[in-house]
Design a protein around this motif. Structure first.
Motif, mmCIF file in Angstrom:
data_model
loop_
_atom_site.group_PDB
_atom_site.id
_atom_site.type_symbol
_atom_site.label_atom_id
_atom_site.label_comp_id
_atom_site.label_asym_id
_atom_site.label_seq_id
_atom_site.Cartn_x
_atom_site.Cartn_y
_atom_site.Cartn_z
ATOM 1 N N GLN A 79 0.867 -1.313 0.365
ATOM 2 C CA GLN A 79 -0.007 -0.572 -0.123
ATOM 3 C C GLN A 79 0.540 0.736 0.205
ATOM 4 O O GLN A 79 0.546 2.095 -0.361
ATOM 5 C CB GLN A 79 -0.996 -0.249 1.149
ATOM 6 C CG GLN A 79 -1.943 1.362 0.647
ATOM 7 C CD GLN A 79 -3.002 1.230 -0.126
ATOM 8 O OE1 GLN A 79 -3.915 -0.206 -0.434
ATOM 9 N NE2 GLN A 79 -3.213 1.808 -0.851
ATOM 10 N N ASP B 147 0.614 4.528 -2.949
ATOM 11 C CA ASP B 147 1.014 5.451 -2.408
ATOM 12 C C ASP B 147 1.059 6.538 -3.182
ATOM 13 O O ASP B 147 1.148 7.603 -3.501
ATOM 14 C CB ASP B 147 -0.112 5.710 -1.017
ATOM 15 C CG ASP B 147 -0.540 4.710 -0.547
ATOM 16 O OD1 ASP B 147 -1.445 4.888 -1.204
ATOM 17 O OD2 ASP B 147 -0.728 4.766 1.043
ATOM 18 N N LEU C 167 -6.056 -4.666 -0.836
ATOM 19 C CA LEU C 167 -5.937 -3.864 -0.950
ATOM 20 C C LEU C 167 -6.533 -2.744 -2.359
ATOM 21 O O LEU C 167 -5.790 -1.659 -3.095
ATOM 22 C CB LEU C 167 -4.254 -3.881 -2.381
ATOM 23 C CG LEU C 167 -3.356 -4.388 -1.593
ATOM 24 C CD1 LEU C 167 -1.714 -5.003 -1.712
ATOM 25 C CD2 LEU C 167 -2.510 -3.960 0.092
#
Length: 285
Positions: free
Chosen positions: A28, A32, A51
């Motif tokens: 993640q 990001d 996810l």
């Protein structure tokens, strides 16, 4: 051939054990930060559930103990993104038991995942990185990969193996433009001490109650009260990927820093105390 424009992504990550725990958090954090992620685990559906769905995310079913699956997962990664820039060998689990309490089946199963599985995936990815003359292998070890302890001896032995493998990789890959780092987290607040990640030896031997037995009890008290923030660990690996000259070893957590300092001091003192005998075994000149 890649079927997407990979230039839109900063890097392509290949992460094992990414359906939950640290692996999912690392995936993640990479997403990001604008990276593409090949997230692997035994259950690809669980990865999607954790996810979500994104053009930057490729969930792949992978049992790291299966060399054929490892090669197929790498082929899928190349088919989707054209390259692999960061490999995070994260898949693994622990065993809590004294050495004598550790069953042969539990020990072999753990080595199959923590060591031989890591080697399967690394061997599958390295031809890609060598062709690129670029890449970064991050092998997840532990504070237990630097300092062993009662109750976790066999688990620590798998992480000692990861340390040795990574140290050699660091030397072998450096001339090819590929980096290798062994990451040594301390106790982070994840599910590592849950039954999903930690096997507890079934045999309990009373003579070890004050050593491994005490660790069994402490593990129950520490579970989900660990000092390390797993979100910060995930962010640290994204920072590590950006480093132009990454380290061979990266300790994460003040508990790991303390353990390393204590072991180094112990080894220095013991070596000095036994220096005369240690240096007496060369041929006389």
């Amino acid at each position: 051939m890649s079927n997407v424009n990979t230039s839109q992504y900063k890097r392509v990550w290949f992460i094992t054990g990414a359906s939950r725990g640290l692996g999912a958090l690392i995936a993640q954090a990479a997403l990001d930060a604008g990276h593409a992620v090949v997230a692997t685990g035994r259950n690809a559906a669980a990865i999607t559930e954790r996810l979500g769905v994104s053009p930057a995310l490729l969930p792949v079913a992978l049992d790291v103990t299966d060399e054929g699956q490892a090669k197929a997962a790498v082929d899928a990664a190349i088919g989707a993104f054209g390259r692999i820039d960061v490999l995070v060998n994260n898949a693994g689990f622990g065993l809590l038991a004294a050495i004598e309490e550790s069953s042969d089946a539990d020990v072999r199963r753990m080595f199959d995942t923590n060591v031989f599985g890591l080697l399967n995936v690394t061997r599958a990815v390295l031809p890609v990185m060598r062709r690129q003359r670029a890449g970064h292998v991050m092998n997840m070890s532990s504070v237990g990969g630097y300092r062993s302890a009662a109750g976790f001896g066999v688990y620590c032995s798998t992480k000692f193996a990861v340390e040795g493998i990574t140290e050699a990789l660091h030397a072998e890959l450096q001339p090819l433009g590929v980096h290798a780092t062994v990451v040594e987290p301390g106790y982070f607040r994840t599910d590592f001490l849950d039954a999903s990640s930690l096997t507890v030896g079934q045999e309990v031997i009373g003579d070890y109650d004050a050593t491994s037995g005490q660790i069994r009890r402490l593990a129950v008290e520490m579970n989900h009260n660990q000092p390390g923030d797993p979100q910060k660990l995930a962010a640290a690996l994204v920072t590590l990927a950006d480093a132009p000259n990454p380290p061979l070893r990266l300790a994460l957590g003040t508990d790991t820093l303390r353990a390393i300092a204590e072991k180094n001091a112990y080894v220095t003192a013991e070596t000095a105390a036994w220096q005369t005998l240690s240096s007496s075994t060369d041929f006389a000149v």
